[in-house]
Scaffold this active site. Sequence first.
Site, PDB file in Angstrom:
ATOM      1  N   HIS A  26      -4.304  -1.430   9.367  1.00 31.23           N
ATOM      2  CA  HIS A  26      -2.987  -0.785   9.403  1.00 31.23           C
ATOM      3  C   HIS A  26      -2.601  -0.487  10.853  1.00 31.23           C
ATOM      4  O   HIS A  26      -3.168   0.390  11.490  1.00 31.23           O
ATOM      5  CB  HIS A  26      -3.035   0.501   8.600  1.00 31.23           C
ATOM      6  CG  HIS A  26      -1.695   1.057   8.225  1.00 31.23           C
ATOM      7  ND1 HIS A  26      -0.512   0.418   8.505  1.00 31.23           N
ATOM      8  CD2 HIS A  26      -1.348   2.214   7.575  1.00 31.23           C
ATOM      9  CE1 HIS A  26       0.504   1.148   8.047  1.00 31.23           C
ATOM     10  NE2 HIS A  26       0.018   2.236   7.482  1.00 31.23           N
TER      11      HIS A  26
ATOM     12  N   PRO B 165       0.832  -1.209   0.000  1.00 29.42           N
ATOM     13  CA  PRO B 165       0.000   0.000   0.000  1.00 29.42           C
ATOM     14  C   PRO B 165       0.863   1.255   0.000  1.00 29.42           C
ATOM     15  O   PRO B 165       1.810   1.369   0.781  1.00 29.42           O
ATOM     16  CB  PRO B 165      -0.799  -0.121   1.302  1.00 29.42           C
ATOM     17  CG  PRO B 165       0.033  -1.012   2.177  1.00 29.42           C
ATOM     18  CD  PRO B 165       0.723  -1.963   1.266  1.00 29.42           C
ATOM     19  N   MET B 166       0.532   2.182  -0.900  1.00 32.18           N
ATOM     20  CA  MET B 166       1.295   3.435  -1.016  1.00 32.18           C
ATOM     21  C   MET B 166       0.335   4.581  -1.272  1.00 32.18           C
ATOM     22  O   MET B 166      -0.363   4.601  -2.295  1.00 32.18           O
ATOM     23  CB  MET B 166       2.302   3.352  -2.172  1.00 32.18           C
ATOM     24  CG  MET B 166       3.414   2.368  -1.967  1.00 32.18           C
ATOM     25  SD  MET B 166       4.511   2.307  -3.411  1.00 32.18           S
ATOM     26  CE  MET B 166       3.438   1.470  -4.605  1.00 32.18           C
TER      27      MET B 166
ATOM     28  N   TYR C 174       0.844   5.289  12.672  1.00 32.63           N
ATOM     29  CA  TYR C 174      -0.563   5.689  12.663  1.00 32.63           C
ATOM     30  C   TYR C 174      -1.267   5.176  13.927  1.00 32.63           C
ATOM     31  O   TYR C 174      -0.634   4.615  14.819  1.00 32.63           O
ATOM     32  CB  TYR C 174      -1.218   5.249  11.356  1.00 32.63           C
ATOM     33  CG  TYR C 174      -0.545   5.917  10.174  1.00 32.63           C
ATOM     34  CD1 TYR C 174      -0.792   7.248   9.869  1.00 32.63           C
ATOM     35  CD2 TYR C 174       0.408   5.236   9.416  1.00 32.63           C
ATOM     36  CE1 TYR C 174      -0.138   7.883   8.823  1.00 32.63           C
ATOM     37  CE2 TYR C 174       1.077   5.870   8.373  1.00 32.63           C
ATOM     38  CZ  TYR C 174       0.797   7.194   8.080  1.00 32.63           C
ATOM     39  OH  TYR C 174       1.462   7.830   7.063  1.00 32.63           O
TER      40      TYR C 174
ATOM     41  N   GLN D   4      -6.480  -1.350   2.386  1.00 37.45           N
ATOM     42  CA  GLN D   4      -5.943  -1.050   3.700  1.00 37.45           C
ATOM     43  C   GLN D   4      -6.794   0.006   4.400  1.00 37.45           C
ATOM     44  O   GLN D   4      -7.144   1.026   3.802  1.00 37.45           O
ATOM     45  CB  GLN D   4      -4.507  -0.560   3.608  1.00 37.45           C
ATOM     46  CG  GLN D   4      -3.841  -0.410   4.969  1.00 37.45           C
ATOM     47  CD  GLN D   4      -2.469   0.196   4.886  1.00 37.45           C
ATOM     48  OE1 GLN D   4      -2.348   1.398   4.655  1.00 37.45           O
ATOM     49  NE2 GLN D   4      -1.430  -0.608   5.085  1.00 37.45           N
TER      50      GLN D   4
ATOM     51  N   GLY E  36      13.876  -5.094  -6.516  1.00 38.08           N
ATOM     52  CA  GLY E  36      13.530  -5.810  -5.296  1.00 38.08           C
ATOM     53  C   GLY E  36      13.669  -7.308  -5.358  1.00 38.08           C
ATOM     54  O   GLY E  36      13.376  -7.996  -4.376  1.00 38.08           O
TER      55      GLY E  36
ATOM     56  N   ASN F  71       3.801   2.017  11.029  1.00 32.29           N
ATOM     57  CA  ASN F  71       4.290   3.289  10.475  1.00 32.29           C
ATOM     58  C   ASN F  71       3.810   4.543  11.211  1.00 32.29           C
ATOM     59  O   ASN F  71       3.734   5.619  10.632  1.00 32.29           O
ATOM     60  CB  ASN F  71       3.934   3.394   8.992  1.00 32.29           C
ATOM     61  CG  ASN F  71       4.592   2.315   8.163  1.00 32.29           C
ATOM     62  OD1 ASN F  71       5.375   1.510   8.680  1.00 32.29           O
ATOM     63  ND2 ASN F  71       4.277   2.267   6.883  1.00 32.29           N
TER      64      ASN F  71
ATOM     65  N   GLY G  97       7.008  -1.877  -2.761  1.00 31.69           N
ATOM     66  CA  GLY G  97       6.270  -0.641  -2.942  1.00 31.69           C
ATOM     67  C   GLY G  97       6.787   0.197  -4.078  1.00 31.69           C
ATOM     68  O   GLY G  97       6.280   0.151  -5.198  1.00 31.69           O
ATOM     69  N   ARG G  98       7.844   0.960  -3.825  1.00 30.31           N
ATOM     70  CA  ARG G  98       8.324   1.933  -4.794  1.00 30.31           C
ATOM     71  C   ARG G  98       8.624   1.352  -6.180  1.00 30.31           C
ATOM     72  O   ARG G  98       8.358   2.026  -7.194  1.00 30.31           O
ATOM     73  CB  ARG G  98       9.546   2.656  -4.235  1.00 30.31           C
ATOM     74  CG  ARG G  98       9.210   3.607  -3.083  1.00 30.31           C
ATOM     75  CD  ARG G  98      10.459   4.196  -2.460  1.00 30.31           C
ATOM     76  NE  ARG G  98      11.172   5.074  -3.360  1.00 30.31           N
ATOM     77  CZ  ARG G  98      10.970   6.393  -3.464  1.00 30.31           C
ATOM     78  NH1 ARG G  98      10.072   6.980  -2.710  1.00 30.31           N
ATOM     79  NH2 ARG G  98      11.673   7.119  -4.307  1.00 30.31           N
TER      80      ARG G  98
END
Length: 371
Positions: free
Chosen positions: A178, A28-29, A183, A103, A304, A181, A322-323
């Site tokens: 989630h 998730p991004m 949150y 998410q 990756g 990170n 992700g990226r």
Amino acid sequence: MTNTTATSLFEPARIGALDLANRLVMAPMSRNRARPGGVPTPIMAEYYAQRATAGLIVAEASSPSRVGYTYPDIPGIFDDAQVAGWRRVTGAVAAAGGRMFLQIEHGGRIGHPDNNGGLVPVAPSPIALPGGIHTPTGHRDAPVPRELTIADLHATRDDFTAAARNAIRAGADGVEVHAANGYLLNQFLATSTNRRIDAYGGSVAGRVRFVAEVAEAVAAAVGPERTGLRISPTNAINGIHMDDPERLFPALLDALAPIGLAYLHIAYAETASPLFADLRRLWPSALIANPSAGDGRPFHPDGGLAAAERALTAGADLVALGRPFIANPDLAERLRTGAPINPIREDAPLYGGVDARGYTDYPTLGKVAAQ
């Protein structure tokens, strides 16, 4: 049952009752592309459909309530317009042969009245986010959040369950809670953000309690086979500090194991660490590793693949990247064939934007061949 004998990203996998074509997960991004009001846009449907060859897409963080919003142009999943917007996204992904979990993220203290319709953010304890936060009018100091009462906790748990039901109604295959990170749910786990002296703070058992209650409630609402959870044991982003991760996260997994969740997703996973090995040993179902590049950020210039193979060797069942997916909509095919990996362009927006630039205009191998 886990798939710990996997040797390749491109073997089939199973999460809950869902069969996946491969073990590559799109992490998730947030890309800040929703309309005002948190409604997903048609270009978001195109973006996710382009990436449907991932075994599983975990769609970007979506708020379960207005007070849970974090940054501008973040999607929500708490009203009918948002559900309709997400239904267009999930429909496009399904038409392309993909699978998608959504998410659910409550920002907690990571929020601002300018982003939340005038509401003061809430948190386990009244401790402000250091470093400030981005708003539509620029970077602002983060306000001191309001401490959640017990009644607030029950209401917030219910917001998560309502959001999960909405996600399924919108066509998602499942939901990811989630708790990573920095949150809200991560704030309950961390000693730097949770100074409560009631049953939801203090001891390890107190700090894991709310996360476990939310996960259990969501699983009861939509089915444990449709519910995953994301954690980040070693990530200090957003002012998070863990005094005792080696005790806290095994205790959290002990509390979660009876629920029968579809998967555990470890963000910024240090797959060679003793803690990762302990969590793999303790977790009874599928484990997704979002591998760290070694400097605390899951960014891999090679796409990756090497990090993914190390994660599988360490016991992960699936690997989330992700990226690399930002610039490579067909990342699965590029990794499978050893094709070149597109870099992220520096001349295009990473967050926000009003057109396709930097979002849906990255070329696939098929498009390059046609040209």
